[in-house]
Scaffold this active site. Sequence first.
Site, PDB file in Angstrom:
ATOM      1  N   GLU A 175      -0.384   5.578  13.739  1.00  0.00           N
ATOM      2  CA  GLU A 175       0.006   6.719  12.919  1.00  0.00           C
ATOM      3  C   GLU A 175      -0.207   8.028  13.674  1.00  0.00           C
ATOM      4  O   GLU A 175       0.643   8.934  13.626  1.00  0.00           O
ATOM      5  CB  GLU A 175      -0.778   6.743  11.612  1.00  0.00           C
ATOM      6  CG  GLU A 175      -0.360   7.883  10.681  1.00  0.00           C
ATOM      7  CD  GLU A 175      -1.054   7.869   9.337  1.00  0.00           C
ATOM      8  OE1 GLU A 175      -0.581   8.575   8.422  1.00  0.00           O
ATOM      9  OE2 GLU A 175      -2.077   7.165   9.184  1.00  0.00           O
TER      10      GLU A 175
ATOM     11  N   HIS B 182      -2.056   8.276   6.108  1.00  0.00           N
ATOM     12  CA  HIS B 182      -2.391   6.967   5.542  1.00  0.00           C
ATOM     13  C   HIS B 182      -3.811   6.608   5.972  1.00  0.00           C
ATOM     14  O   HIS B 182      -4.595   6.119   5.164  1.00  0.00           O
ATOM     15  CB  HIS B 182      -1.378   5.925   6.023  1.00  0.00           C
ATOM     16  CG  HIS B 182      -1.504   4.608   5.357  1.00  0.00           C
ATOM     17  ND1 HIS B 182      -1.515   4.464   3.982  1.00  0.00           N
ATOM     18  CD2 HIS B 182      -1.628   3.346   5.871  1.00  0.00           C
ATOM     19  CE1 HIS B 182      -1.626   3.178   3.672  1.00  0.00           C
ATOM     20  NE2 HIS B 182      -1.707   2.486   4.807  1.00  0.00           N
TER      21      HIS B 182
ATOM     22  N   CYS C  93       0.806  -1.219   0.000  1.00  0.00           N
ATOM     23  CA  CYS C  93       0.000   0.000   0.000  1.00  0.00           C
ATOM     24  C   CYS C  93       0.840   1.272   0.000  1.00  0.00           C
ATOM     25  O   CYS C  93       0.292   2.374  -0.010  1.00  0.00           O
ATOM     26  CB  CYS C  93      -0.954  -0.006   1.186  1.00  0.00           C
ATOM     27  SG  CYS C  93      -2.086  -1.408   1.148  1.00  0.00           S
TER      28      CYS C  93
ATOM     29  N   HIS D 283      -9.768   2.505   0.306  1.00  0.00           N
ATOM     30  CA  HIS D 283      -8.328   2.223   0.262  1.00  0.00           C
ATOM     31  C   HIS D 283      -7.974   1.603  -1.086  1.00  0.00           C
ATOM     32  O   HIS D 283      -8.348   0.464  -1.381  1.00  0.00           O
ATOM     33  CB  HIS D 283      -7.962   1.286   1.400  1.00  0.00           C
ATOM     34  CG  HIS D 283      -6.485   1.148   1.622  1.00  0.00           C
ATOM     35  ND1 HIS D 283      -5.541   1.679   0.774  1.00  0.00           N
ATOM     36  CD2 HIS D 283      -5.780   0.514   2.608  1.00  0.00           C
ATOM     37  CE1 HIS D 283      -4.326   1.390   1.218  1.00  0.00           C
ATOM     38  NE2 HIS D 283      -4.456   0.687   2.332  1.00  0.00           N
TER      39      HIS D 283
ATOM     40  N   PHE E 279       1.764  -3.445   3.867  1.00  0.00           N
ATOM     41  CA  PHE E 279       2.085  -4.770   4.360  1.00  0.00           C
ATOM     42  C   PHE E 279       3.565  -5.055   4.081  1.00  0.00           C
ATOM     43  O   PHE E 279       4.131  -4.571   3.103  1.00  0.00           O
ATOM     44  CB  PHE E 279       1.234  -5.823   3.646  1.00  0.00           C
ATOM     45  CG  PHE E 279      -0.178  -5.933   4.167  1.00  0.00           C
ATOM     46  CD1 PHE E 279      -0.619  -5.190   5.245  1.00  0.00           C
ATOM     47  CD2 PHE E 279      -1.082  -6.800   3.566  1.00  0.00           C
ATOM     48  CE1 PHE E 279      -1.918  -5.305   5.719  1.00  0.00           C
ATOM     49  CE2 PHE E 279      -2.385  -6.926   4.027  1.00  0.00           C
ATOM     50  CZ  PHE E 279      -2.801  -6.177   5.103  1.00  0.00           C
TER      51      PHE E 279
ATOM     52  N   LYS F 142      -9.302   8.674   2.604  1.00  0.00           N
ATOM     53  CA  LYS F 142      -9.850   7.328   2.412  1.00  0.00           C
ATOM     54  C   LYS F 142     -11.294   7.221   2.895  1.00  0.00           C
ATOM     55  O   LYS F 142     -11.994   6.261   2.544  1.00  0.00           O
ATOM     56  CB  LYS F 142      -8.974   6.290   3.114  1.00  0.00           C
ATOM     57  CG  LYS F 142      -7.636   6.041   2.428  1.00  0.00           C
ATOM     58  CD  LYS F 142      -6.856   4.932   3.114  1.00  0.00           C
ATOM     59  CE  LYS F 142      -5.543   4.617   2.412  1.00  0.00           C
ATOM     60  NZ  LYS F 142      -4.512   5.658   2.627  1.00  0.00           N
TER      61      LYS F 142
END
Length: 400
Positions: free
Chosen positions: A306, A295, A155, A329, A388, A324
């Site tokens: 975060e 993010h 991502c 996403h 990931f 998002k």
Amino acid sequence: MTGLGLVTAAGTGVAANWARVKAAEPTAATDPRLAGLLVDIACPVTGFDPDRELGRRTAWRLDRYVQLALVAAREALRDSGLDPQAWDGARVGVVLGNALGGTTTYETQIRNLIQDGPDQVSPMLVPMAAINMVSGQVAMDCGARGPNLVTATACASGTTAIGTARDLLRSGACDVVITGGTEASLTPAIVSAFARMGALSRHTGDPAGASRPFDAGRDGFVIAEGAGVLVLERLTDARARGARVRACLSGYGASADAYHATAPDPEGTGAQQAIVAALADAGIGPDEIDHVNAHGTSTPLNDVIEARVLNRVLGWRAAVTSTKGVTGHCLGAAGAIEAAYTVLAIETGLVPPTANLDSLDAAIDIDVVSKTPREMCIEAAMSNSFGFGGQNAVLVFTKA
């Protein structure tokens, strides 16, 4: 940064995207293609006709993830004012990010193999599904004969691509780089896998309210598709040709958590390292960042970690948002799409609100913009991406 192109669930084209993001209007909906799965909601690109956009002869031989990227790249090139018929193609590079490749094609052909036998597998399977083909196809479309590659950092892929593109310009290997990210993996196997991992929101009865970054009621992300493409040039070259410089990419930082395949480091050490590196690369201090496009996935772990990192590094000065909540996403495309929104925030002096943020999680101690856009002067802004594998990438943009 002289050109922008966007294709997302928020619309085809930059103008449509920005209008919907500013309005904090979610795009998530029940997707008939996912009927019968554990999770049947997504943020698909609707009203997209590849035959109309690209011509039937071109569209039929491209997986959807490439189709989206080509349309976004063409818009970005038009926006930049560059003429592919006039440039030295050997000095033009393409660096695009993608996480999963042509999963639509791959799943379709696997079904053909199982149901009808090997002689029914398309000879186009490999050139349509291979992850590298998106950069190759964009290069063929515009005659870009310079360095050509795809970055795959889950991502963070789109953000990694933009940072890599910037490095090609700095090294002198290119004069122009077409960069960004794309993803189109709203397929049964991929969506089922994310659902089984527990990564997706289960608010299937309220799709529009399912993606809730930083909200106390968040329970996972809503999977999406889309593409974002930027055109980068050296500032001196852009000014010499009289181009409109939309913003400057001033800093890039990357790191690895080296912790877990899918879970973020609970201390956020890797994310913080990437942020600090991006600030150092840009030559600015934490107190100079006005805005952060986080993010902000709407997952329980990511958002808290975060937020803690942002609080430690930036404090409360920066106005934070996660787009998002609108787009869902977009996996490997997310960083590129959000980089484009960050540039638009700098240009317009407007921080879009985080959609569906009704009750800020008590564990989150940062200034998250919600409900309405916030007007402010933005001299420097940051865009975060974490993937990931513990792969982190951060961009710092400054006003031109």
